[in-house]
Design an enzyme around this catalytic site. Sequence first.
Site, PDB file in Angstrom:
ATOM      1  N   GLY A 104      -0.493   4.988  -3.917  1.00 27.47           N
ATOM      2  CA  GLY A 104       0.194   6.231  -4.247  1.00 27.47           C
ATOM      3  C   GLY A 104       0.039   7.353  -3.240  1.00 27.47           C
ATOM      4  O   GLY A 104       0.485   8.465  -3.485  1.00 27.47           O
ATOM      5  N   ARG A 339      -0.506  -8.443  -3.401  1.00 22.91           N
ATOM      6  CA  ARG A 339      -1.599  -8.157  -2.473  1.00 22.91           C
ATOM      7  C   ARG A 339      -2.899  -8.628  -3.113  1.00 22.91           C
ATOM      8  O   ARG A 339      -2.941  -8.848  -4.329  1.00 22.91           O
ATOM      9  CB  ARG A 339      -1.666  -6.672  -2.145  1.00 22.91           C
ATOM     10  CG  ARG A 339      -1.920  -5.836  -3.367  1.00 22.91           C
ATOM     11  CD  ARG A 339      -1.923  -4.351  -3.048  1.00 22.91           C
ATOM     12  NE  ARG A 339      -2.051  -3.602  -4.289  1.00 22.91           N
ATOM     13  CZ  ARG A 339      -1.644  -2.359  -4.458  1.00 22.91           C
ATOM     14  NH1 ARG A 339      -1.060  -1.712  -3.483  1.00 22.91           N
ATOM     15  NH2 ARG A 339      -1.824  -1.747  -5.607  1.00 22.91           N
ATOM     16  N   ARG A 566     -45.653   0.510   6.395  1.00 26.92           N
ATOM     17  CA  ARG A 566     -46.015   1.757   7.098  1.00 26.92           C
ATOM     18  C   ARG A 566     -47.266   2.315   6.418  1.00 26.92           C
ATOM     19  O   ARG A 566     -47.180   2.972   5.383  1.00 26.92           O
ATOM     20  CB  ARG A 566     -44.878   2.768   7.012  1.00 26.92           C
ATOM     21  CG  ARG A 566     -43.614   2.380   7.794  1.00 26.92           C
ATOM     22  CD  ARG A 566     -42.507   3.372   7.492  1.00 26.92           C
ATOM     23  NE  ARG A 566     -41.406   3.347   8.443  1.00 26.92           N
ATOM     24  CZ  ARG A 566     -40.183   2.885   8.166  1.00 26.92           C
ATOM     25  NH1 ARG A 566     -39.916   2.379   6.981  1.00 26.92           N
ATOM     26  NH2 ARG A 566     -39.225   2.942   9.070  1.00 26.92           N
ATOM     27  N   ARG A 630     -48.419  -2.268   9.997  1.00 28.88           N
ATOM     28  CA  ARG A 630     -48.441  -1.422  11.190  1.00 28.88           C
ATOM     29  C   ARG A 630     -49.550  -0.386  11.068  1.00 28.88           C
ATOM     30  O   ARG A 630     -49.729   0.225  10.016  1.00 28.88           O
ATOM     31  CB  ARG A 630     -47.100  -0.714  11.328  1.00 28.88           C
ATOM     32  CG  ARG A 630     -47.073   0.263  12.481  1.00 28.88           C
ATOM     33  CD  ARG A 630     -45.749   0.969  12.582  1.00 28.88           C
ATOM     34  NE  ARG A 630     -45.610   2.006  11.583  1.00 28.88           N
ATOM     35  CZ  ARG A 630     -44.510   2.733  11.426  1.00 28.88           C
ATOM     36  NH1 ARG A 630     -43.448   2.482  12.174  1.00 28.88           N
ATOM     37  NH2 ARG A 630     -44.443   3.669  10.525  1.00 28.88           N
ATOM     38  N   GLU A 757     -40.347  -0.191  20.721  1.00 34.66           N
ATOM     39  CA  GLU A 757     -39.673   1.034  20.305  1.00 34.66           C
ATOM     40  C   GLU A 757     -39.352   1.943  21.470  1.00 34.66           C
ATOM     41  O   GLU A 757     -38.723   2.978  21.311  1.00 34.66           O
ATOM     42  CB  GLU A 757     -40.568   1.821  19.341  1.00 34.66           C
ATOM     43  CG  GLU A 757     -40.878   1.092  18.058  1.00 34.66           C
ATOM     44  CD  GLU A 757     -41.724   1.945  17.133  1.00 34.66           C
ATOM     45  OE1 GLU A 757     -41.150   2.558  16.233  1.00 34.66           O
ATOM     46  OE2 GLU A 757     -42.948   2.001  17.329  1.00 34.66           O
ATOM     47  N   GLY A 778     -38.465  -1.788  16.648  1.00 38.47           N
ATOM     48  CA  GLY A 778     -38.356  -0.562  15.859  1.00 38.47           C
ATOM     49  C   GLY A 778     -37.141   0.183  16.374  1.00 38.47           C
ATOM     50  O   GLY A 778     -37.228   1.060  17.222  1.00 38.47           O
ATOM     51  N   ASN A 780     -35.201   2.283  15.095  1.00 41.69           N
ATOM     52  CA  ASN A 780     -35.017   3.721  14.832  1.00 41.69           C
ATOM     53  C   ASN A 780     -35.487   4.503  16.051  1.00 41.69           C
ATOM     54  O   ASN A 780     -34.764   5.311  16.611  1.00 41.69           O
ATOM     55  CB  ASN A 780     -35.827   4.163  13.609  1.00 41.69           C
ATOM     56  CG  ASN A 780     -35.445   3.399  12.360  1.00 41.69           C
ATOM     57  OD1 ASN A 780     -34.321   2.927  12.246  1.00 41.69           O
ATOM     58  ND2 ASN A 780     -36.377   3.282  11.426  1.00 41.69           N
ATOM     59  N   ASP A 781     -36.716   4.244  16.448  1.00 38.95           N
ATOM     60  CA  ASP A 781     -37.236   4.936  17.625  1.00 38.95           C
ATOM     61  C   ASP A 781     -36.558   4.467  18.899  1.00 38.95           C
ATOM     62  O   ASP A 781     -36.316   5.259  19.808  1.00 38.95           O
ATOM     63  CB  ASP A 781     -38.757   4.737  17.739  1.00 38.95           C
ATOM     64  CG  ASP A 781     -39.505   5.792  16.932  1.00 38.95           C
ATOM     65  OD1 ASP A 781     -39.193   6.978  17.119  1.00 38.95           O
ATOM     66  OD2 ASP A 781     -40.370   5.423  16.117  1.00 38.95           O
TER      67      ASP A 781
HETATM   68  C1  PEP Z   1     -38.560   2.296  13.961  1.00 41.12           C
HETATM   69  O1  PEP Z   1     -38.817   3.160  14.776  1.00 41.12           O
HETATM   70  O2  PEP Z   1     -37.514   1.638  13.989  1.00 41.12           O
HETATM   71  C2  PEP Z   1     -39.492   2.014  12.867  1.00 41.12           C
HETATM   72  C3  PEP Z   1     -39.270   1.005  12.046  1.00 41.12           C
HETATM   73  O3  PEP Z   1     -40.537   2.856  12.699  1.00 41.12           O
HETATM   74  P1  PEP Z   1     -40.413   4.303  12.033  1.00 41.12           P
HETATM   75  O4  PEP Z   1     -39.047   4.396  11.422  1.00 41.12           O
HETATM   76  O5  PEP Z   1     -41.497   4.371  11.022  1.00 41.12           O
HETATM   77  O6  PEP Z   1     -40.603   5.206  13.196  1.00 41.12           O
HETATM   78 MG    MG Z   2     -40.869   3.919  14.880  1.00 41.65          MG
END
Ligand code: PEP
Ligand code: MG
Length: 898
Positions: A104, A339, A566, A630, A757, A778, A780-781
């Site tokens: 729509g 569809r 963690r 860790r 990381e 890791g 994220n870092d």
């Molecule tokens: C990361 O860095 O990906 C990780 C898993 O450690 P944290 O998020 O605790 O820094």
């Molecule tokens: Mg990290």
Amino acid sequence: MRNVYFFGAGKAEGHGGMKELLGGKGAGLAEMTRIGLPVPAGFTITTECCDYYLKHDRKLPGSLRSEVKKNLARLERVTGKQLGDSRDPLLVSIRSGSARSMPGMMETILNLGLNSRSVEGLANNTGNPRFAWDAYRRFVQMYSTVVMGLPKEDLESKLRALKARRKVKIDTELEADDWKQLVQEYKSYFKERAGKPFPEDPAEQLWGAIGAVFESWLAEKAVTYRRVEHITGLLGTAVNVVQMVFGNTGENSGTGVCFTRDPSTGQKSFYGDFLINAQGEDVVAGIRTPMHLVEMARRMPKVYKQLERARKTLERHYRDMQDMEFTVEDGTLYMLQTRTGKRTPAATFRIAVDMVNEGLIKRNDALLRITAEDIERLFYPVIDSSVAPQELSLRRLASGINAGPGAAVGVAVFTAHEAEELAKQGQKVILVRRETSPEDVGGMAVAQGILTATGGKTSHAAVVARGWGKCCIVGCEELDIDYAAKKMTVDGHVIRQGEWITLDGTEGVVYQGEVPLVTPEMPKHYFTILQWADEVRQIGVRANADTAHDARKAREMGAEGVGLCRTEHMFFKDFEQPELSTERQLAIQEMIIADTEPLRRQALDKLRPFQRRDFAGIFREMDGCPVTIRLIDPPLHEFVPHEPEQQKELALKIGVAPEVVARRVEQLYEANPMLGHRGCRLCVTYPEILEMQVGAIIEAAIECKKEGIKVIPEIMHPLILDKKELKFLDVATRRVADEIIQRSGMKLEYLVGTMIELPRAALLADEIAEVAEFFSFGTNDLTQTVMGLSRDDAGRFLPDYLDESKAAILSADPFQTLDQAGVGMLVEWAIKKGRATRKHLEIGICGEHGGDPKSVRFCHDVGMDYVSASAFRIPIARLAAAQAAILSPRKHRAHSHH
Ligand code: PEP
Ligand code: MG
């Protein structure tokens, strides 16, 4: 370049695989024509034309005019009728349709080709002037609003005024002459507002309509819908010009929408809504509440049988549940659209499993069909079963049709706009409307649930809500909604805007007040699908879990170990014995404030039993599975107070002067803590922290082993940047661990490894692997450090980088979906280098990406052994890993390293 694709008389130039170019509707019409279903003839103008038109200042591609002319002539030949003819005119509908369904959101114009001559032809030919003039006024109305943009309300008020003059209530009571008069009124209104007469020439009408459909791609509601649904990368809408068939020629006609299986439960029963003597969008608009197909079967048995045949043909052909629109004109069935149907989460799993069992699809097809969202939606809340039935019945306000799953709680709000405003302020809202229209999508998106007084399961509200997996109740006819007074009345109860209500979308019941909700039990077909996923996937799935409680949850969700614990997450809260939380907290704070090693050790000794108990709890839950723990990671200042008041309090509790605390906190200040004294650097400076943590891990492991539990500890050092650094910590780790093991007189195997990381660690992975027994990325870092994007600050500007209407520099948030080009290149490099040193190096990922389907696919492809994700993402990771294995199988399944 070809711009137009014809279909009709059993042949079609396009086909079902051309959705991008012909849109879902155009591709479906072509395919249905090919497989011999009754489809009215027509042609589709491609999405490329829309793209061209919008990008070239509203100019049409060069050859489009002549192509449309040719195809129109062909349509006239096939149907034996001519547009604008004064005896037996051809009428067409102009319908939008893009590659992704946007219910729509874009425009449609019906009955095009009518003018003051052809309306007489239609009247004579059908012997039904009332019908002909009604059709004409509908066309004038739609054309005026859609093509000229005149306000709907002006036209509708003229209709209301006419009905009032004639003293009738419903449209069907008006006569041919009434409609004729309304057409004249509409036309003079048009002339007055548009400054030119209403177009008589069908060709002019057609081009106006085509332009308007293209234009509707950019209408605000359409743009909003695409934003909410994350629909990107489409060219635009196609335009379908299709011979009109009429569902409103009398009691032997009608229009409907149906599903080959029940979209709510997935049950293999024919489900649909049908309206007798109605045209076009009447069903979808939800203005009249339609009848069920069972009723249709009774009233039109022959047509129903035909429809049932189309159902079977289409499902066998598409091998998925279809959502079809059809019209019956004087007893003849026409299929107008098919569809893949939207369905509830439970139905998604049931249909996939049933179709495998019916032999319609293979297991792998079923696995590829389920999405991460389907799994997420299964976890939507339901009403807590501990709420007493008497209480529920006291709160019960009304019931309607259960259109969207789960339950929702919020305050009643009667306009979409106010719903958006309130939601922005953090309020939970339930959007309550007589019916919803595409303009309401913004408010629908932010609402916890949607409640409408009219409409069936195929109404706009229901279709949109189901697509989003949102709780929704429609056709709740007991509601008397007063928009002006912002209230609704149900059976004597008045609910004003801002008052709490609860919806049970699964049952279709509305309750007064705030009823407690809980997460539901999983349907059995979900377990079947995930079991199949486990059978085909080639990599492991572990959990990021910090407590025994998380670990238990993770096992339930199918985790095969802990990929990241963690440890510092347990510094502040005792999840088993909350009354001891303060004691832990003080111990860690005392350790940080201490300025000599002996004092630090004293404090660490207090923390040690807590950590030992935490680790033992996790080992017990993960009996037989690896647990990666860790060592401390965040900078120490995160654990101490920054306000003078709280600092004084802390000083008092640990028995030091307030200045000592203040001084120490000041010392810990860092300009850039993410790159400061954190990660393994803490244990380099304070080896006693490592001693305490490693000691607690190994003692816990031995304690559990004595209980007969199979313990597989993996001790992990974060933020390593160098082989020497890791070696220093590895030596310290093994010294502590081995001494405890030796003293215990037992045997215990454990691994010592590292997170990757930092870019330097990735680059020098071959050297690091000389020490590390495993790698865990890791990401994220690693994303933060490779891209130079602060995890904690990027939220402020990343939206600009993703916004399609702005730069669109990134196609996804790199903290959610791994940046394969950059970060991924380093990951691949590190894996290659690491395994060059240590052939069977265990490799996993524990950043948030471990629970993101696209990133899981990447991890599979680059040869990781496992992904690790938070508990509630684990089923998603299991499925994504299975899909990866199906789409790009690896030679070997990842092996266990223990
Ligand atoms: C990361 O860095 O990906 C990780 C898993 O450690 P944290 O998020 O605790 O820094
Ligand atoms: Mg990290």
